[in-house]
Design a protein around this motif. Structure first.
Motif, PDB file in Angstrom:
ATOM      1  N   ARG A   1      45.471  26.325 -11.462  1.00 20.44           N
ATOM      2  CA  ARG A   1      44.701  25.080 -11.498  1.00 20.44           C
ATOM      3  C   ARG A   1      43.352  25.265 -10.811  1.00 20.44           C
ATOM      4  NH1 ARG A   1      44.519  19.775  -8.726  1.00 20.44           N
ATOM      5  NH2 ARG A   1      43.996  18.238 -10.325  1.00 20.44           N
ATOM      6  N   ARG A   2      42.294  24.840 -11.508  1.00 21.64           N
ATOM      7  CA  ARG A   2      40.928  24.897 -10.980  1.00 21.64           C
ATOM      8  C   ARG A   2      40.275  23.533 -11.206  1.00 21.64           C
ATOM      9  NH1 ARG A   2      38.540  30.120 -11.075  1.00 21.64           N
ATOM     10  NH2 ARG A   2      39.914  31.504  -9.897  1.00 21.64           N
ATOM     11  N   PRO A   3      40.355  22.635 -10.220  1.00 21.86           N
ATOM     12  CA  PRO A   3      39.805  21.288 -10.421  1.00 21.86           C
ATOM     13  C   PRO A   3      38.309  21.274 -10.722  1.00 21.86           C
ATOM     14  CG  PRO A   3      41.240  21.362  -8.496  1.00 21.86           C
ATOM     15  CD  PRO A   3      41.038  22.777  -8.921  1.00 21.86           C
ATOM     16  N   ASP A   4      37.574  22.327 -10.347  1.00 23.25           N
ATOM     17  CA  ASP A   4      36.129  22.360 -10.571  1.00 23.25           C
ATOM     18  C   ASP A   4      35.744  22.974 -11.908  1.00 23.25           C
ATOM     19  OD1 ASP A   4      37.040  24.868  -9.864  1.00 23.25           O
ATOM     20  OD2 ASP A   4      35.218  25.426  -8.774  1.00 23.25           O
ATOM     21  N   LEU A   5      36.709  23.298 -12.748  1.00 19.04           N
ATOM     22  CA  LEU A   5      36.439  23.913 -14.040  1.00 19.04           C
ATOM     23  C   LEU A   5      35.647  22.941 -14.911  1.00 19.04           C
ATOM     24  CD1 LEU A   5      37.354  26.708 -15.183  1.00 19.04           C
ATOM     25  CD2 LEU A   5      39.144  25.473 -16.423  1.00 19.04           C
ATOM     26  N   LYS A   6      34.641  23.448 -15.615  1.00 16.47           N
ATOM     27  CA  LYS A   6      33.795  22.578 -16.433  1.00 16.47           C
ATOM     28  C   LYS A   6      34.500  22.105 -17.698  1.00 16.47           C
ATOM     29  CE  LYS A   6      29.404  24.461 -14.817  1.00 16.47           C
ATOM     30  NZ  LYS A   6      28.132  25.138 -15.182  1.00 16.47           N
ATOM     31  N   SER A   7      35.357  22.926 -18.258  1.00 25.65           N
ATOM     32  CA  SER A   7      36.114  22.545 -19.452  1.00 25.65           C
ATOM     33  C   SER A   7      37.561  22.280 -19.058  1.00 25.65           C
ATOM     34  CB  SER A   7      36.050  23.657 -20.492  1.00 25.65           C
ATOM     35  OG  SER A   7      36.634  24.838 -19.988  1.00 25.65           O
ATOM     36  N   PRO A   8      38.343  21.622 -19.918  1.00 26.73           N
ATOM     37  CA  PRO A   8      39.737  21.326 -19.554  1.00 26.73           C
ATOM     38  C   PRO A   8      40.567  22.566 -19.249  1.00 26.73           C
ATOM     39  CG  PRO A   8      39.071  20.006 -21.427  1.00 26.73           C
ATOM     40  CD  PRO A   8      37.974  21.002 -21.203  1.00 26.73           C
TER      41      PRO A   8
ATOM     42  N   TYR B   1      43.109  25.940 -15.656  1.00 26.73           N
ATOM     43  CA  TYR B   1      43.076  24.578 -16.171  1.00 26.73           C
ATOM     44  C   TYR B   1      42.601  23.632 -15.082  1.00 26.73           C
ATOM     45  CZ  TYR B   1      47.498  23.593 -13.722  1.00 26.73           C
ATOM     46  OH  TYR B   1      48.466  23.417 -12.760  1.00 26.73           O
ATOM     47  N   ARG B   2      41.933  22.561 -15.531  1.00 24.21           N
ATOM     48  CA  ARG B   2      41.294  21.630 -14.604  1.00 24.21           C
ATOM     49  C   ARG B   2      42.280  20.631 -14.022  1.00 24.21           C
ATOM     50  NH1 ARG B   2      36.304  19.281 -17.378  1.00 24.21           N
ATOM     51  NH2 ARG B   2      37.874  18.056 -18.488  1.00 24.21           N
TER      52      ARG B   2
ATOM     53  N   VAL C   1      43.259  18.969 -23.553  1.00 18.17           N
ATOM     54  CA  VAL C   1      43.592  20.281 -22.995  1.00 18.17           C
ATOM     55  C   VAL C   1      44.532  21.022 -23.945  1.00 18.17           C
ATOM     56  CG1 VAL C   1      45.599  19.530 -21.645  1.00 18.17           C
ATOM     57  CG2 VAL C   1      44.253  21.490 -20.881  1.00 18.17           C
TER      58      VAL C   1
END
Length: 266
Positions: free
Chosen positions: A28-35, A52-53, A60
């Protein structure tokens, strides 16, 4: 795995694991620009990494299915035929030389500092489109044909993509962009959305009207429709044709998969 994934997407992830011989690790990457985004496993790695965001974005499911589709096509090809397009100093130098007159013009509009930031972004954007859209056409058709349970989400994803694309259809934006970058991007967008119309039931190309991009976009779309091979080698052939038609052949170089470092496919 990611909570809330639809069963067809889980099936597609399983297919990727089977075809590639690698697992999939979700991070999990909450700062990801895409879903979501898939990072391809390297030769010494046991797993692809699915970034994934998080949140409740149903799109997604489409992003992951599409990302998996690219890797499935790549790994389904015989090892000796697996190729990826790369950028390097030589291809970037070609790009800068071919837009040299625009650089002089745009330096007055943006300033040298800002222009230095924009030049690599414009290049990366065009190369991404060129290498991504031809296989995307085949992947979207595959998803529509083989996974009817994803069709509603797929349709919404394509409509969202088209809505973002048409926001740049203005003379003002073209004046602030290298003309070749802008023009080839619009031609590729037209071709992609032309071929997505049967999947969505929507006239996605209507905003392009009688624009300058219709003629070249129709040629690109026609070539994709005539592509004889629905596999990775066919993707490479189609990308090469698009690159030649658009005058972008020297903006990328081809390498065998084993010759490039692990990372994102694109």
């Amino acid at each position: 795995m990611i909570p809330g994934l639809l069963d067809p997407v889980r099936d597609i992830l399983d297919t990727l694991c089977t075809v590639s011989g690698k697992g999939v690790e979700a991070v999990r990457r909450p700062d990801l620009k895409s879903p979501a985004r898939m990072r391809m496993a390297g030769a010494g790695s046991l797993s692809h990494v699915l970034l994934y965001r998080g949140g409740d974005d149903p799109l997604v499911n489409h992003v992951i299915a599409n990302e998996c589709g690219h890797l499935i096509r790549l790994f389904a090809a015989p090892p000796g035929t697996r190729k990826v397009a790369v950028a390097n100093e030589r291809t970037r130098a070609v790009y800068r030389e071919e837009i040299r007159e625009d650089i002089q013009r745009l330096s007055l509009m943006h300033g040298l500092g800002r222009l230095g930031e924009l030049l690599p972004l414009w290049y990366e954007s065009v190369v991404f489109q060129l290498t991504r859209m031809p296989p995307d056409i085949m992947i979207e058709r595959w998803l529509h044909r083989e996974y009817p349970g994803l069709r509603a989400i797929q349709r919404n994803a394509i409509l969202e993509q088209q809505a973002k694309a048409v926001t740049v259809l203005s003379g003002g934006i073209r004046r602030m962009t290298p003309h070749k970058v802008y023009d080839v991007s619009q031609a590729m967008n037209y071709a992609f959305f032309k071929l997505m119309e049967p999947l969505t039931g929507v006239g996605l190309t209507s905003p392009y009207g009688r624009s300058l991009y219709v003629l070249q976009g129709e040629e690109l779309a026609g070539r994709a429709d005539r592509n004889a091979r629905d596999d990775h080698e066919g993707d490479v052939e189609l990308i090469r044709h698009w690159a030649e038609s658009l005058g972008l052949s020297r903006w990328i170089e081809w390498r065998r998969l084993g010759e490039v470092e692990a990372g994102t496919l694109h």
